[in-house]
Write a protein that holds these residues in place. Structure first.
Motif, PDB file in Angstrom:
ATOM      1  N   UNK A  38       0.860  -1.192   0.000  1.00 37.75           N
ATOM      2  CA  UNK A  38       0.000   0.000   0.000  1.00 37.75           C
ATOM      3  C   UNK A  38       0.890   1.234   0.000  1.00 37.75           C
ATOM      4  N   UNK A  39       0.352   2.315  -0.503  1.00 36.01           N
ATOM      5  CA  UNK A  39       1.104   3.563  -0.588  1.00 36.01           C
ATOM      6  C   UNK A  39       1.022   4.310   0.741  1.00 36.01           C
ATOM      7  N   UNK A  40       2.161   4.870   1.176  1.00 38.31           N
ATOM      8  CA  UNK A  40       2.213   5.606   2.437  1.00 38.31           C
ATOM      9  C   UNK A  40       2.598   7.054   2.184  1.00 38.31           C
ATOM     10  N   UNK A  41       1.810   7.968   2.782  1.00 33.67           N
ATOM     11  CA  UNK A  41       2.155   9.387   2.688  1.00 33.67           C
ATOM     12  C   UNK A  41       3.393   9.671   3.548  1.00 33.67           C
ATOM     13  N   UNK A  42       3.980  10.834   3.340  1.00 31.23           N
ATOM     14  CA  UNK A  42       5.211  11.161   4.060  1.00 31.23           C
ATOM     15  C   UNK A  42       4.953  11.653   5.484  1.00 31.23           C
ATOM     16  N   UNK A  43       3.664  11.815   5.856  1.00 30.13           N
ATOM     17  CA  UNK A  43       3.341  12.154   7.235  1.00 30.13           C
ATOM     18  C   UNK A  43       1.900  11.738   7.516  1.00 30.13           C
ATOM     19  N   UNK A  44       1.526  11.744   8.800  1.00 29.67           N
ATOM     20  CA  UNK A  44       0.193  11.268   9.188  1.00 29.67           C
ATOM     21  C   UNK A  44      -0.884  12.338   9.158  1.00 29.67           C
ATOM     22  N   UNK A  45      -0.509  13.578   8.931  1.00 31.65           N
ATOM     23  CA  UNK A  45      -1.495  14.662   8.966  1.00 31.65           C
ATOM     24  C   UNK A  45      -2.589  14.445   7.927  1.00 31.65           C
ATOM     25  N   UNK A  46      -2.196  13.985   6.759  1.00 29.99           N
ATOM     26  CA  UNK A  46      -3.175  13.787   5.684  1.00 29.99           C
ATOM     27  C   UNK A  46      -4.230  12.757   6.088  1.00 29.99           C
ATOM     28  N   UNK A  47      -3.830  11.697   6.785  1.00 30.96           N
ATOM     29  CA  UNK A  47      -4.781  10.677   7.222  1.00 30.96           C
ATOM     30  C   UNK A  47      -5.722  11.223   8.296  1.00 30.96           C
ATOM     31  N   UNK A  48      -5.173  12.022   9.208  1.00 35.85           N
ATOM     32  CA  UNK A  48      -5.987  12.599  10.275  1.00 35.85           C
ATOM     33  C   UNK A  48      -7.035  13.546   9.709  1.00 35.85           C
ATOM     34  N   UNK A  49      -6.617  14.402   8.758  1.00 31.96           N
ATOM     35  CA  UNK A  49      -7.544  15.358   8.158  1.00 31.96           C
ATOM     36  C   UNK A  49      -8.605  14.644   7.329  1.00 31.96           C
ATOM     37  N   UNK A  50      -8.195  13.607   6.628  1.00 28.47           N
ATOM     38  CA  UNK A  50      -9.161  12.830   5.839  1.00 28.47           C
ATOM     39  C   UNK A  50     -10.175  12.158   6.755  1.00 28.47           C
ATOM     40  N   UNK A  51      -9.700  11.605   7.858  1.00 27.86           N
ATOM     41  CA  UNK A  51     -10.585  10.928   8.812  1.00 27.86           C
ATOM     42  C   UNK A  51     -11.616  11.897   9.382  1.00 27.86           C
ATOM     43  N   UNK A  52     -11.181  13.133   9.645  1.00 28.49           N
ATOM     44  CA  UNK A  52     -12.104  14.138  10.182  1.00 28.49           C
ATOM     45  C   UNK A  52     -13.260  14.392   9.223  1.00 28.49           C
TER      46      UNK A  52
END
Length: 393
Positions: free
Chosen positions: A341-355
């Motif tokens: 799976x592809x991983x972003x360079x930081x977790x902020x993108x996942x947190x914002x998407x989850x919101x």
């Protein structure tokens, strides 16, 4: 209210598909609806199949290994053909017995138990037309029947509309996942000095606004600069389900095909459920409350508290295609853990998407709760058919 023998109100229909006039082959589910037949009809003589028309009942007289249910449905679509072993009948006078009222009677779990009890045979048990004609049921005035049917269908329509809304909300979430993590159009603006994560909060679509893309040799395509290929186990902890407890309660038991029953214990909470084996291998469900996961499913526990992102990620992976075996596909912890799976360079993108998607899934949960109440109301209405009571909606 007195009970009447069904045989006085129905007529068996025997019409074969002479000249192969009809091509639509249907089966009947034990959940009381028509479905696409599993039979391979290549080279098969369809003239031997029976024809079912609008407002005719079709049932599978074989009850052996049918989940303690009888497969019966009322035809509402175009004329079709069904197995020669099925039986077909229709109401003699619809101004005396409403077909939809009768179908409601067949939907009752009490009827399934009756049909199984009355089935006969040794190696294979059957509930045939003779037994069907002996069925007894209350038949109120046609006006009362129409009122009951209208009430039941009103609830059914509410459930259907709610299901369609949930499907659209989930499709919106899946489209947003694709927009961010496949098309790489997540919102981005160049980070300000001293605050390198600013760019993930708001901004223009990354790729189409000139965000830097680099060629990834493993994937053979361009990905955002700084992203890399990881493994599914970086996002999700995979665990096995367990044999369900022998108890009754209100905690849902999930198998590969969704909720199968309810017990009074849970073994997991707030995670994704993955079908492990068989026809539902690779199916994915999410649940944000206490559940029991059976041994034909796997638990996918979020490592980053992003259950909805994980659900959309799992859905995008076409897990069934990664299973072992052909006739009996199987997914294991090892297979799932090692999926690229592809991983972003930081977790902020996942947190914002989850919101963002959490709001969509909260709407889905609220509507699903409504449907659960409506479904109980349906069951209550069906249970009261036997005494001719109505249920207020």
């Amino acid at each position: 209210m007195s009970y009447k023998k069904l045989g006085d109100y129905i007529i068996e229909k025997v019409e074969f598909n002479d000249g192969d006039k009809y091509k639509l082959l249907q089966g009947v589910s034990n959940n009381k609806y028509f479905q696409k037949a599993k039979t391979n009809i290549i080279g098969i003589d369809l003239s031997k199949y029976r024809v079912a028309h609008y407002n005719q009942f079709v049932f599978n007289r074989a009850t052996t290994r049918n989940g303690d249910k009888i497969s019966i449905a009322l035809r509402k679509g175009e004329s079709c053909i069904v197995s020669p072993s099925y039986r077909i009948f229709e109401v003699r006078d619809e101004n005396v017995l409403h077909p939809d009222y009768l179908q409601m009677w067949f939907t009752r779990p009490e009827f399934d138990r009756y049909a199984r009890f009355k089935s006969h045979g040794s190696a294979h048990e059957f509930f045939d037309m003779e037994e069907m004609c002996e069925v007894e049921l209350p038949i109120p005035s046609i006006e009362e029947q129409r009122q009951i049917v209208s009430q039941y269908q009103s609830i059914a329509n509410k459930i259907k509309v709610n299901e369609q809304i949930c499907e659209k909300l989930e499709a919106t979430a899946q489209a947003l996942y694709k927009h961010w993590f496949v098309d790489f159009e997540f919102p981005y603006s160049p980070p300000s000095e001293g605050c390198p994560q600013d760019g993930m909060v708001k901004g223009k679509p990354y790729k189409s606004s000139g965000g830097k893309m680099v060629l990834n040799d493993e994937l053979g395509k361009e990905i955002p600069d700084g992203w890399e290929v990881g493994k599914l186990e970086d996002f999700v902890l995979i665990k096995n389900g367990k044999i369900k407890p022998n108890s009754n309660g209100n905690i849902p038991v999930y198998g590969g095909n969704g909720i199968i029953e309810y017990v009074n214990q849970n073994n997991y909470e707030r995670l994704n459920i993955i079908g492990r084996v068989g026809a539902y291998c690779g199916s994915v469900y999410y649940n944000d409350s206490k559940i029991w996961i059976s041994d034909n499913a796997l638990a996918g526990i979020s490592k980053n508290d992003t259950i909805y992102y994980d659900f959309l990620l799992l859905n995008s992976l076409n897990l069934n295609s990664k299973s072992e075996g052909s006739s009996h596909p199987l997914l294991t912890q090892g297979i799932l853990n090692n999926i690229d799976v592809l991983k972003a360079d930081n977790n902020i993108i996942y947190i914002k998407f989850e919101e963002i998607v959490k709001k969509l899934f909260k709407q889905i949960k609220n509507i699903a709760d409504q449907n659960q109440i409506l479904t109980k109301l349906q069951s209550l209405l069906l249970s009261r058919l036997a005494v001719g009571e109505e249920v207020s909606t």
